[in-house]
Design an enzyme around this catalytic site. Structure first.
Site, mmCIF file in Angstrom:
data_model
loop_
_atom_site.group_PDB
_atom_site.id
_atom_site.type_symbol
_atom_site.label_atom_id
_atom_site.label_comp_id
_atom_site.label_asym_id
_atom_site.label_seq_id
_atom_site.Cartn_x
_atom_site.Cartn_y
_atom_site.Cartn_z
ATOM 1 N N GLU A 190 37.442 -131.444 -62.339
ATOM 2 C CA GLU A 190 37.477 -133.254 -61.966
ATOM 3 C C GLU A 190 38.724 -133.607 -61.390
ATOM 4 O O GLU A 190 39.460 -134.213 -62.073
ATOM 5 C CB GLU A 190 36.897 -134.060 -62.934
ATOM 6 C CG GLU A 190 35.533 -133.693 -63.343
ATOM 7 C CD GLU A 190 34.976 -134.751 -64.395
ATOM 8 O OE1 GLU A 190 35.810 -135.778 -65.001
ATOM 9 O OE2 GLU A 190 33.718 -134.643 -64.475
ATOM 10 N N GLU A 248 28.644 -128.998 -63.475
ATOM 11 C CA GLU A 248 28.562 -129.790 -64.687
ATOM 12 C C GLU A 248 27.713 -130.946 -64.721
ATOM 13 O O GLU A 248 27.841 -131.839 -63.592
ATOM 14 C CB GLU A 248 29.936 -130.259 -65.063
ATOM 15 C CG GLU A 248 30.078 -131.095 -66.299
ATOM 16 C CD GLU A 248 31.486 -131.455 -66.782
ATOM 17 O OE1 GLU A 248 32.441 -130.719 -66.469
ATOM 18 O OE2 GLU A 248 31.734 -132.732 -67.276
#
Length: 591
Positions: free
Chosen positions: A272, A367
């Protein structure tokens, strides 16, 4: 420069459909550990495996990877009579319909996973590893792990903090203090034990943060720190003057894991990279900086070690990020990685867009988590984030957090997911629970083999991730030349399906019950031709011309909504929902 619309159109017209997994540094998965559908274990009879979307309130009340009525051959010499309300599913089985090769499906190794699995008695640990990675278990072979700590870790650390905490160290320009530390070593040693069960896992690592001294860190200590507050990290972003040290950091990590018997096959430079909130294990990394790290030496170092690099590793709402990385370091950007957290649902069509620009680069959904699921509710998290990515071009997917304690931990005291469900919940040193997520992941990891080829679905999908009701599917041809077709039925009623292929071959039909994920395993045309017409499946109503080989009609009533439970008569026992290991090592308790 970024692609113009004309350039994108030309790429679309000239792109090659198929993407190969050749050269990824792992075995082909077709040997004795490959599982059903590989060269050594061909599918010889049609099968259906069912997992109910409903999260069970009590054990043995839902179907979880349970055998169901098998799909049947369609015979064309009979009338449709009362069974003509069918859903036509059409697969483009021609050469032009062949899409990407599949690498695999799995979960993520986190600090919480290592902590709770390490608390198990050794014989129980061996059993849970078989459940996760064994050929008779979920057979997972595409796995992620955290480089340093993440939010699902009770201890915050990097491999070179060089100071009192993970965000307060002094610069270590030579990385003289690099060390996996006790938590990193525990993870490496446990992942090495995974290899005792399954030796062909593709493992990739992702950091949640670089060492604090590599970041622009203006540290502000809250005055009420002793009253439950914590340090707030402002401007939590990578400092590009430390690019040489970042390259060393990743290189040392790969080498250190190798010294512990773990081969790292892949890498994302930042989990991220657009997440930079203060006080959280994360770091902002611009796409240009990610490309610069690769171009200035990391790409070459990783390729010299057989490690493939995945760009991005974040949500689908910023699709230009991996394109910018690939443009800045084209020879070292091997793959792209996507997450599911784009609002309420993810738009996985961006996978197809990236493929048009870079048809030779693999992509993955790396994810997604199931947050605070409630018993008695329907759980579509795995199916909604495995099926669409594959249909749009992903070669595999991983869910977040493989195992936790009953309180969804341990997790970071600074924030993070305090309600992410894992596949395994460890209750004590002798007991663990397989969750609904475990069985949902198994619908993919057990039956889609490495090297399988995904094919275009031309007809049969209804609705999208944005709709309250939805019917979706993927169809892959396994190395044994048979098919694994995974259906998701959230339409509110049972669906009678007839499955056909554009390039000929046999047609199949059967019922996909409402509120389920169902995998059909179909033998190759060659095996069907050798064995002749397959016997009629039990538990079905038949119509036809008196041959005894008519089509299947559902004998169950359609239900009003996708949250309704299946009839009790159709339920099958759930094997080993919770294991209690007795002193003599034999499993007891729920059977």
């Amino acid at each position: 420069m970024l692609l113009t619309s004309l350039g994108l159109t030309l790429l679309l017209a000239n792109s090659v459909a198929g993407q190969s997994i050749e050269g990824l540094g792992v075995s082909g998965g077709r040997g004795p550990r490959g599982g059903i559908g590989d060269d050594a274990h061909p599918v010889r009879r049609p099968q259906a495996l069912i997992t109910d979307a409903k999260i069970p309130i009590a054990p043995n009340t839902t179907r979880q990877l349970a055998p169901g009525p098998a799909p049947r051959l369609v015979l064309h010499n009979r009338t449709l009579s009362t069974c003509d309300n069918r859903r036509a599913v059409l697969i483009d089985s021609s050469t032009g319909g062949a899409q990407q090769e599949m690498l695999g499906f799995g979960h993520a190794w986190t600090g919480s996973t290592v902590s709770v699995l390490d608390s198990l008695d050794d014989d129980v640990f061996v059993q849970v590893m078989r459940d996760l990675f064994g050929q008779e278990g979920n057979n997972m072979n595409f796995m992620r792990h955290t480089i340093g700590s993440s939010d699902l870790d009770g201890n915050q650390y990097s491999y070179d903090d060089n100071g009192p905490s993970f965000n307060q160290g002094e610069p270590d320009l030579e990385l003289a203090n690099f060390d996996l530390g006790p938590h990193g070593r525990a993870m490496a040693k446990m992942i090495a034990r995974m290899g005792d069960v399954k030796g062909d896992v593709f493992l990739f690592g992702s950091p949640w943060s670089y060492p604090g001294w590599m970041k622009h860190n203006n540290l502000f200590i809250a005055p009420n720190l002793n009253e439950g507050s914590y340090s707030n990290i402002m401007n939590n972003s990578f400092n590009t003057k430390y690019i040489p040290q970042a390259i060393q950091y990743f290189t040392k990590y790969v080498d250190a894991f190798r010294d512990h018997g773990v081969t790292v096959n892949g890498l994302t430079l930042m989990n991220e990279p657009l997440n930079a909130q203060g006080g959280y294990p994360c770091m902002f990394l611009d796409a240009a900086d990610e490309a610069a790290i690769l171009a200035q030496g990391l790409g070459e170092e990783m390729h010299n070690r057989g490690v493939k690099v995945m760009a991005y590793d974040h949500n689908t709402d910023q699709p230009m990020y991996p394109l910018r990385v690939a443009q800045g370091a084209p020879e070292y950007t091997d793959m792209a990685a996507w997450h599911c957290y784009q609002g309420s649902v993810a738009n996985y069509s961006v996978i197809q867009d990236f493929h048009y620009a870079y048809p030779d680069k693999l992509q993955f959904m790396t994810e997604c988590s199931n947050y605070l699921p409630e018993a008695g509710s329907d759980n579509w998290s795995v199916a909604q984030n495995f099926i669409p990515p594959v249909r749009y071009g992903a070669s595999g997917a991983t869910m977040w957090v493989m195992a936790t304690d009953p309180d969804f931990g341990p997790h970071s005291p600074y924030g993070g997911c305090a309600g992410c469900l894992g596949s395994i919940i460890v209750n004590s040193s002798t007991t663990y629970t397989k969750t609904n997520d475990y069985f949902m992941v198994g619908q993919f990891s057990r039956f889609i083999r490495r090297g399988a080829v995904n094919y275009k679905v031309l007809e049969g999908v209804e609705g999208t991730t944005y709709d309250p009701n939805w019917f979706d599917l993927i169809a892959v041809k396994n190395p044994d030349m048979g098919w694994a077709v995974v259906f998701m039925n959230n339409l509110g009623s049972d669906q009678d399906v007839v499955l056909s292929f554009t390039a000929g071959g046999f047609e199949w039909e059967g019922t996909i019950p409402n509120a389920t994920v169902v995998t059909w395993l179909l033998p190759s045309d060659q095996i069907v031709g050798q064995s002749g017409v397959l016997p009629q499946a039990s538990g079905t109503a038949v119509s036809g011309t008196g041959t005894g080989e008519g089509r299947i009609c559902s004998t169950t009533s359609s239900v009003a909504s996708s949250s309704s439970a299946p009839p009790t008569s159709m339920l099958e026992p759930v094997p080993h929902t919770t294991h209690t290991i007795a002193a003599d090592g034999r499993s007891s308790g729920v059977a």
